[in-house]
Design an enzyme around this catalytic site. Structure first.
Site, PDB file in Angstrom:
ATOM      1  N   LEU A 284       3.272   2.459  -1.775  1.00  0.00           N
ATOM      2  CA  LEU A 284       3.338   2.734  -0.344  1.00  0.00           C
ATOM      3  C   LEU A 284       4.799   2.671   0.098  1.00  0.00           C
ATOM      4  O   LEU A 284       5.536   1.773  -0.320  1.00  0.00           O
ATOM      5  CB  LEU A 284       2.517   1.702   0.440  1.00  0.00           C
ATOM      6  CG  LEU A 284       2.474   2.020   1.936  1.00  0.00           C
ATOM      7  CD1 LEU A 284       1.551   3.206   2.207  1.00  0.00           C
ATOM      8  CD2 LEU A 284       2.039   0.824   2.748  1.00  0.00           C
TER       9      LEU A 284
ATOM     10  N   LYS B 139      -1.571   5.686   3.285  1.00  0.00           N
ATOM     11  CA  LYS B 139      -2.051   4.336   3.622  1.00  0.00           C
ATOM     12  C   LYS B 139      -3.529   4.372   3.994  1.00  0.00           C
ATOM     13  O   LYS B 139      -3.895   4.332   5.169  1.00  0.00           O
ATOM     14  CB  LYS B 139      -1.196   3.748   4.756  1.00  0.00           C
ATOM     15  CG  LYS B 139      -1.324   2.229   4.886  1.00  0.00           C
ATOM     16  CD  LYS B 139      -0.209   1.670   5.734  1.00  0.00           C
ATOM     17  CE  LYS B 139      -0.386   0.210   6.108  1.00  0.00           C
ATOM     18  NZ  LYS B 139      -0.409  -0.720   4.988  1.00  0.00           N
TER      19      LYS B 139
ATOM     20  N   TYR C  18      -4.678   3.643   7.984  1.00  0.00           N
ATOM     21  CA  TYR C  18      -4.439   2.516   8.883  1.00  0.00           C
ATOM     22  C   TYR C  18      -2.958   2.191   8.951  1.00  0.00           C
ATOM     23  O   TYR C  18      -2.156   2.686   8.140  1.00  0.00           O
ATOM     24  CB  TYR C  18      -5.252   1.292   8.462  1.00  0.00           C
ATOM     25  CG  TYR C  18      -4.727   0.527   7.255  1.00  0.00           C
ATOM     26  CD1 TYR C  18      -4.814   1.053   5.973  1.00  0.00           C
ATOM     27  CD2 TYR C  18      -4.130  -0.726   7.409  1.00  0.00           C
ATOM     28  CE1 TYR C  18      -4.326   0.352   4.879  1.00  0.00           C
ATOM     29  CE2 TYR C  18      -3.645  -1.446   6.314  1.00  0.00           C
ATOM     30  CZ  TYR C  18      -3.744  -0.898   5.055  1.00  0.00           C
ATOM     31  OH  TYR C  18      -3.255  -1.587   3.973  1.00  0.00           O
TER      32      TYR C  18
ATOM     33  N   GLU D 269       3.979  -2.476  -7.148  1.00  0.00           N
ATOM     34  CA  GLU D 269       4.199  -3.234  -5.907  1.00  0.00           C
ATOM     35  C   GLU D 269       3.211  -4.383  -5.852  1.00  0.00           C
ATOM     36  O   GLU D 269       2.396  -4.562  -6.754  1.00  0.00           O
ATOM     37  CB  GLU D 269       4.046  -2.312  -4.685  1.00  0.00           C
ATOM     38  CG  GLU D 269       2.696  -1.630  -4.610  1.00  0.00           C
ATOM     39  CD  GLU D 269       2.577  -0.601  -3.481  1.00  0.00           C
ATOM     40  OE1 GLU D 269       3.279  -0.729  -2.473  1.00  0.00           O
ATOM     41  OE2 GLU D 269       1.754   0.320  -3.637  1.00  0.00           O
TER      42      GLU D 269
END
Ligand code: PDD
Length: 284
Positions: free
Chosen positions: A204, A148, A33, A180
């Site tokens: 990411l 992702k 996505y 993260e």
């Protein structure tokens, strides 16, 4: 009010949008996505999101069902049809529908879905003025966070853990180092230096991250791409997060310890301003 969404080549009212129960996105989280923000009716960082989408698809041996030109047209058409001034466009591509089997099916047609979410005043969020509080939690996600994918259950659990602790988000920790945030990249600031984790399979590769680091260097700030601990973060002058939906968001507390005087720091505020100004100017 009902939205117009895009499903496999058609613009339809959301009530009429359908995806198969055999879709591998539903059965295996076998899909990727992107989230692209919209400010003033225009797309922020579209080229970056399109490039990362191709990378995610490539890592999973999936084909894009649309060309980049079509992708931009669909984004723009949805923004227009739904009258989005500020908000976001969500895009998902899955491997498509096939009999349930762990091995990738041959010849399945990918499923593509896009929809909008209106968020009036997205860039003037009250959270940005106050800053957010984060807690640290163990990073229990899979090992390819650079792709992702739509497998977002652990990040959802992380948000709930943060909520239960009276915080706004969680920073995930692996081998003693922050990876993260649940849906954003994490930064600390020491003097004139911005520190954020180096790229790799552990995080990411944020599109906002790339833009903010470029702008920080242009603004004569020093950038260090390396891992840091929660303790180092708690002792930093400031902290912030970045993502397509939060832009640059100051962090004012980590695991109950306030940073500086507990209000958004000057570097985070400045980088937010620079990012919003430059991104609006370059929006498509
Ligand atoms: N999340 N890290 C993770 C785990 C993310 O899910 C995201 C984005 C980011 C920031 O990437 P970018 O700057 O390209 O948005 C970092 C989106 C916004 C989401 O899931 O809603």
């Amino acid at each position: 009010m009902s939205r117009i969404v895009y499903v496999n080549g058609e613009y339809v009212p959301e009530e009429e949008a359908k995806v198969s129960v055999f879709d591998r996105g539903f059965l295996f989280a076998d899909g990727v996505y992107e989230v692209t923000s919209v400010l003033g009716g225009k797309l922020i960082d579209f080229a970056g999101h399109a490039a990362r989408l191709h990378r995610s698809l490539g890592e999973l041996d999936m084909q894009s069902p649309v060309t980049d030109d079509d992708l931009l047209t669909v984004h723009r058409t949805l923004v227009e049809k739904n009258g989005i001034e500020d908000g976001l466009v969500y895009l998902q591509i899955t491997r498509g529908a096939a009999d349930r089997d762990f091995a990738y099916p041959e010849g399945a047609a990918p499923t593509i879905v896009l929809f909008t979410q209106s968020k009036p005043g997205l860039a003037d969020s009250p959270a940005a003025a106050k800053g957010i509080k984060v807690i640290s939690i163990p990073d229990r996600r899979w090992g390819r966070r650079d792709i992702k994918t739509v497998q977002l259950l652990y990040p959802s659990m992380g948000k709930m853990m943060a909520k239960a602790a009276g915080a706004d988000d969680a920073w995930m920790v692996e081998d003693g180092q922050v990876t993260e945030g649940t849906s954003n990249n994490a930064y600390i600031v020491k003097g004139n230096t911005i520190v954020t984790r180096h790229l790799g399979e552990e995080i990411l590769h944020g599109i906002t991250r790339a833009a903010v680091l470029r702008m920080a260097r242009e603004a004569q700030m020093k950038v260090e791409e390396r891992a840091f601990t929660v303790e180092e973060a708690q002792g930093a002058d400031e902290a912030f997060i970045t993502s397509a939906s939060s832009f640059v968001m100051p962090v004012v507390e980590i695991d109950g310890a306030p940073l500086g005087d507990g209000t958004p720091g000057p570097v985070a505020r400045r980088m937010r301003e620079i990012y919003l100004d430059e991104s609006r100017a370059a929006a498509v």
